[in-house]
Design a protein around this motif. Sequence first.
Motif, PDB file in Angstrom:
ATOM      1  N   GLY A  30      33.704  40.323  33.179  1.00 57.99           N
ATOM      2  CA  GLY A  30      34.979  39.510  32.565  1.00 57.99           C
ATOM      3  C   GLY A  30      34.849  38.410  31.745  1.00 57.99           C
ATOM      4  N   LYS A  31      33.451  38.232  31.782  1.00 57.93           N
ATOM      5  CA  LYS A  31      33.046  36.964  30.857  1.00 57.93           C
ATOM      6  C   LYS A  31      32.186  37.475  29.741  1.00 57.93           C
ATOM      7  N   VAL A  32      32.126  36.756  28.630  1.00 58.86           N
ATOM      8  CA  VAL A  32      31.199  36.930  27.325  1.00 58.86           C
ATOM      9  C   VAL A  32      30.136  35.975  27.730  1.00 58.86           C
ATOM     10  N   THR A  33      29.008  36.236  27.881  1.00 59.75           N
ATOM     11  CA  THR A  33      27.537  35.442  28.013  1.00 59.75           C
ATOM     12  C   THR A  33      26.428  35.955  27.602  1.00 59.75           C
ATOM     13  N   ILE A  34      25.197  35.162  27.641  1.00 62.46           N
ATOM     14  CA  ILE A  34      24.123  35.525  27.145  1.00 62.46           C
ATOM     15  C   ILE A  34      23.824  36.909  27.775  1.00 62.46           C
ATOM     16  N   LYS A  35      24.259  37.390  28.832  1.00 63.88           N
ATOM     17  CA  LYS A  35      23.926  38.613  29.447  1.00 63.88           C
ATOM     18  C   LYS A  35      24.508  39.764  28.639  1.00 63.88           C
TER      19      LYS A  35
END
Length: 86
Positions: A30-35
């Motif tokens: 649900g998040k846009v991250t480095i992962k």
Amino acid sequence: IGTGDIVKITVSGNTSTYTVIIFGDVNGDGKVTIKDIMLTNRNILKKISLNGEYLKAADVNKDGKVTIKDIMLINNSILGKSKLTQ
């Protein structure tokens, strides 16, 4: 809510089911991250194979391919330089 989640909507007894795709949310948290960048990069390098809604979420420029351009767009979104179009 994140990529891969199932949403069911019932109106007047008729139920429709949808699979959520959030462009840039490649891991479905649900998040846009480095992962998400890491997973997209691993897919490009053929270390993993993204499939279905996760592959679609990685194709943030919606050109039918997952490339370094998509990684750059995700990165710019994380840095606040631009927003991803959903």
